[in-house]
Design an enzyme around this catalytic site. Sequence first.
Site, PDB file in Angstrom:
ATOM      1  N   SER A  98     -72.019  -7.687  63.604  1.00 49.33           N
ATOM      2  CA  SER A  98     -72.648  -6.515  63.003  1.00 49.33           C
ATOM      3  C   SER A  98     -73.605  -6.931  61.878  1.00 49.33           C
ATOM      4  CB  SER A  98     -71.574  -5.537  62.505  1.00 49.33           C
ATOM      5  OG  SER A  98     -72.127  -4.281  62.192  1.00 49.33           O
ATOM      6  N   ASP A 214     -71.235   0.774  72.374  1.00 57.57           N
ATOM      7  CA  ASP A 214     -71.368   0.699  70.914  1.00 57.57           C
ATOM      8  C   ASP A 214     -72.113   1.930  70.381  1.00 57.57           C
ATOM      9  OD1 ASP A 214     -71.841  -0.012  68.249  1.00 57.57           O
ATOM     10  OD2 ASP A 214     -72.120  -2.128  68.743  1.00 57.57           O
ATOM     11  N   HIS A 242     -68.087  -1.127  69.220  1.00 54.72           N
ATOM     12  CA  HIS A 242     -68.644  -2.018  68.192  1.00 54.72           C
ATOM     13  C   HIS A 242     -67.700  -3.168  67.851  1.00 54.72           C
ATOM     14  CE1 HIS A 242     -71.622  -2.919  65.185  1.00 54.72           C
ATOM     15  NE2 HIS A 242     -70.768  -2.827  64.192  1.00 54.72           N
TER      16      HIS A 242
END
Length: 261
Positions: A98, A214, A242
């Site tokens: 991320s 996601d 995610h």
Amino acid sequence: MGYYVNVEPGVNLYVEDLNPEGSKTIVFLHGWPLSHKQFEYQFNVLPAKGYRCIGIDWRGFGNSDKPFHGYTLDRLADDIRNLIGALQLNNFILVGHSTGGAIVIRYMARFKGYGVSKLVLIDAAAPVGFADKEAANQMLNETLKDRPKMIRGLMDSFFFQYITDPLSDWFFQLGLQAGGWSTAAVIVMLRDENVYGDLPQISVPTLIVHGIHDQVIPFAQAEELNQNIRNSQLVPFQYSGHGAFWEERDRFNHLLRQFIG
């Protein structure tokens, strides 16, 4: 074992260093607003397979110091470079999830991939973090008014697969461990900065892992990374949102070991 590394006067980063005698070193950078502990299900397995696993809490998060300033991609990349130098690491695999993915991309460009033999991007917040400025501003406003509510909302959209309430609570507590000011500052960073110019400067073999479900960082951004990073491969995770490193952890751990060789 855990210890601290000084990266600038008054700022120390926490490092979890598992199996220091391992034959190959993997450095993990967590996502926002979590900590190195998110990789528990990698750290449970990979050291036993002979790897040295280093989890870093970036400034403002986890067990690291939480200064009021320094939450830009350049500064966060500088922190990692200073830590890599202090630990005298070379020929290691760099993994970023991320926002950690955006940080490692900036590291690769800013320091010409110093010490990195291979790169792994998991659901990376790149080339942009928050493309929707209005949504980012709303999240920033909520962070400054009711940070626990913001984090709980993030956790609700984080996973595609069913997770238990205790696991959700665990991730929630990892987010609360961060400073409120650092949590807010990184939202601004994700809203205002991007890594488009960094992508052509990455030359090492790169593995891009992204959950097709996601809701935080759309899968289309992984496709964009794949198109702009030469020598990269994109592996879609069909049953992940995610959190591919957790939702399909057995597959991810196997893929990572296969990629490292």
